[in-house]
Design a protein around this motif. Sequence first.
Motif, mmCIF file in Angstrom:
data_model
loop_
_atom_site.group_PDB
_atom_site.id
_atom_site.type_symbol
_atom_site.label_atom_id
_atom_site.label_comp_id
_atom_site.label_asym_id
_atom_site.label_seq_id
_atom_site.Cartn_x
_atom_site.Cartn_y
_atom_site.Cartn_z
ATOM 1 N N GLU A 188 0.830 -1.202 0.000
ATOM 2 C CA GLU A 188 0.000 0.000 0.000
ATOM 3 C C GLU A 188 0.866 1.255 0.000
ATOM 4 N N PHE A 189 0.236 2.358 -0.406
ATOM 5 C CA PHE A 189 0.847 3.682 -0.333
ATOM 6 C C PHE A 189 -0.004 4.531 0.613
ATOM 7 N N SER A 227 -4.271 0.859 -1.667
ATOM 8 C CA SER A 227 -3.571 -0.378 -2.005
ATOM 9 C C SER A 227 -2.719 -0.192 -3.251
ATOM 10 N N TYR A 228 -1.766 -1.096 -3.419
ATOM 11 C CA TYR A 228 -0.906 -1.052 -4.607
ATOM 12 C C TYR A 228 -1.742 -1.168 -5.874
ATOM 13 N N ALA A 229 -2.677 -2.132 -5.880
ATOM 14 C CA ALA A 229 -3.533 -2.307 -7.059
ATOM 15 C C ALA A 229 -4.399 -1.081 -7.287
ATOM 16 N N GLY A 230 -4.905 -0.492 -6.192
ATOM 17 C CA GLY A 230 -5.728 0.705 -6.317
ATOM 18 C C GLY A 230 -4.939 1.878 -6.851
ATOM 19 N N CYS A 231 -3.673 1.994 -6.448
ATOM 20 C CA CYS A 231 -2.829 3.090 -6.919
ATOM 21 C C CYS A 231 -2.536 2.950 -8.412
ATOM 22 N N HIS A 259 1.984 4.582 -19.205
ATOM 23 C CA HIS A 259 2.286 5.112 -17.876
ATOM 24 C C HIS A 259 2.162 4.021 -16.810
ATOM 25 N N CYS A 260 1.159 3.189 -16.949
ATOM 26 C CA CYS A 260 0.962 2.094 -15.993
ATOM 27 C C CYS A 260 2.165 1.151 -16.007
ATOM 28 N N LEU A 261 2.675 0.843 -17.196
ATOM 29 C CA LEU A 261 3.837 -0.036 -17.325
ATOM 30 C C LEU A 261 5.081 0.610 -16.729
ATOM 31 N N MET A 262 5.247 1.921 -16.954
ATOM 32 C CA MET A 262 6.399 2.629 -16.402
ATOM 33 C C MET A 262 6.381 2.604 -14.878
ATOM 34 N N VAL A 263 5.221 2.832 -14.282
ATOM 35 C CA VAL A 263 5.105 2.850 -12.819
ATOM 36 C C VAL A 263 5.338 1.450 -12.247
ATOM 37 N N SER A 264 4.850 0.436 -12.925
ATOM 38 C CA SER A 264 4.968 -0.935 -12.422
ATOM 39 C C SER A 264 6.405 -1.438 -12.416
ATOM 40 N N GLN A 265 7.305 -0.764 -13.154
ATOM 41 C CA GLN A 265 8.706 -1.182 -13.203
ATOM 42 C C GLN A 265 9.568 -0.499 -12.141
ATOM 43 N N LEU A 271 5.168 9.345 -7.760
ATOM 44 C CA LEU A 271 5.682 7.980 -7.641
ATOM 45 C C LEU A 271 7.121 7.896 -8.144
ATOM 46 N N PHE A 272 7.437 8.645 -9.198
ATOM 47 C CA PHE A 272 8.817 8.673 -9.692
ATOM 48 C C PHE A 272 9.760 9.277 -8.641
ATOM 49 N N HIS A 273 9.281 10.288 -7.908
ATOM 50 C CA HIS A 273 10.104 10.906 -6.868
ATOM 51 C C HIS A 273 10.335 9.952 -5.699
ATOM 52 N N LEU A 274 9.394 9.070 -5.437
ATOM 53 C CA LEU A 274 9.528 8.122 -4.335
ATOM 54 C C LEU A 274 10.453 6.956 -4.673
ATOM 55 N N ALA A 275 10.662 6.713 -5.938
ATOM 56 C CA ALA A 275 11.417 5.532 -6.365
ATOM 57 C C ALA A 275 12.873 5.616 -5.946
#
Length: 309
Positions: free
Chosen positions: A11-12, A93-97, A159-165, A184-188
Amino acid sequence: MEPQNLTAVSEFFLTGLSDDPELQPILFGLFLSMYLVTVLGNLLIILAVSSDPHLRTPMYFFLANLSLADVGFSTTTIPKMLVNIQTHSKSISYAGCITQVSFFFLFGCLDNLLLAVMAYDRFVAICHPLNYPVMMNPCFCGLLVLVSFFTSLLESQIHCLMVSQLTFCTNVEIHHFFCDAPQLFHLACSDTSIDTILMYFIGAVFGGIPLSGILCSYTRIVSSILRVPSTDGKYKAFSTCGSHLSVVCLFYGTGLGVYLSSSISPSPRKGAVASVMYTVVTPMLNPFIYSLRNRDIKRALWGMIRRTV
């Protein structure tokens, strides 16, 4: 901190617009009201277009699809925020995000493309009025909407694929009221420089091309209107695209305002507050712009009210 793979993140946490407990009931009431107005206003536009035979034209067909996209755009973010405020929870949740990221770009891009399609419709109606029924036939109009939808779906899945990686550290706190891809990119923990460049490139392609189409269409429209000899003729020609132009200015104006405010201010919370303009306010105002400035829509809405009463 040791990075953990995104698949291990369950989750986030969305910080929302404010941490002040006293503001939470006010925010809940405000956003619930705005969401209900957005859904009701856009659904009324859809019902008016579908129930009135006089509104079964390409312009109103595209307007109904724009209203449907606006409902989806608002529904992607606001209900989850309302649930979190009501339950005093900040988790998603991760799936919800991932789902929220996907639908946010789907409906945001669809709004963008439909505005470009509507600009082209006005261009054909004003600059080629005799060929309008042939050029904007029902099959072609349906094709334009389908192409817009599948193009938006493509962007959202990219975008979904980029975030999932991405890989994340233990900090999974998003300073926003929804799952924003840049946040999300900043958190990575992993290197996201290529992802960031790709994200801006995709934004330039999927946002810049429709905007260029809108500007090109209105350049030709203004040029055509200026050649009309009478003042009444100029006013009548321009009035047919006044509502659309207002929505375009609102959509791109608020988006540009959010981008500039986030660039000037380093505070993520201020960026989240600014993003309320294009995620909440713009979809809410669109039905008012079209109903207040369009006599056909007002007539259809009053007809619906009289039949209901």
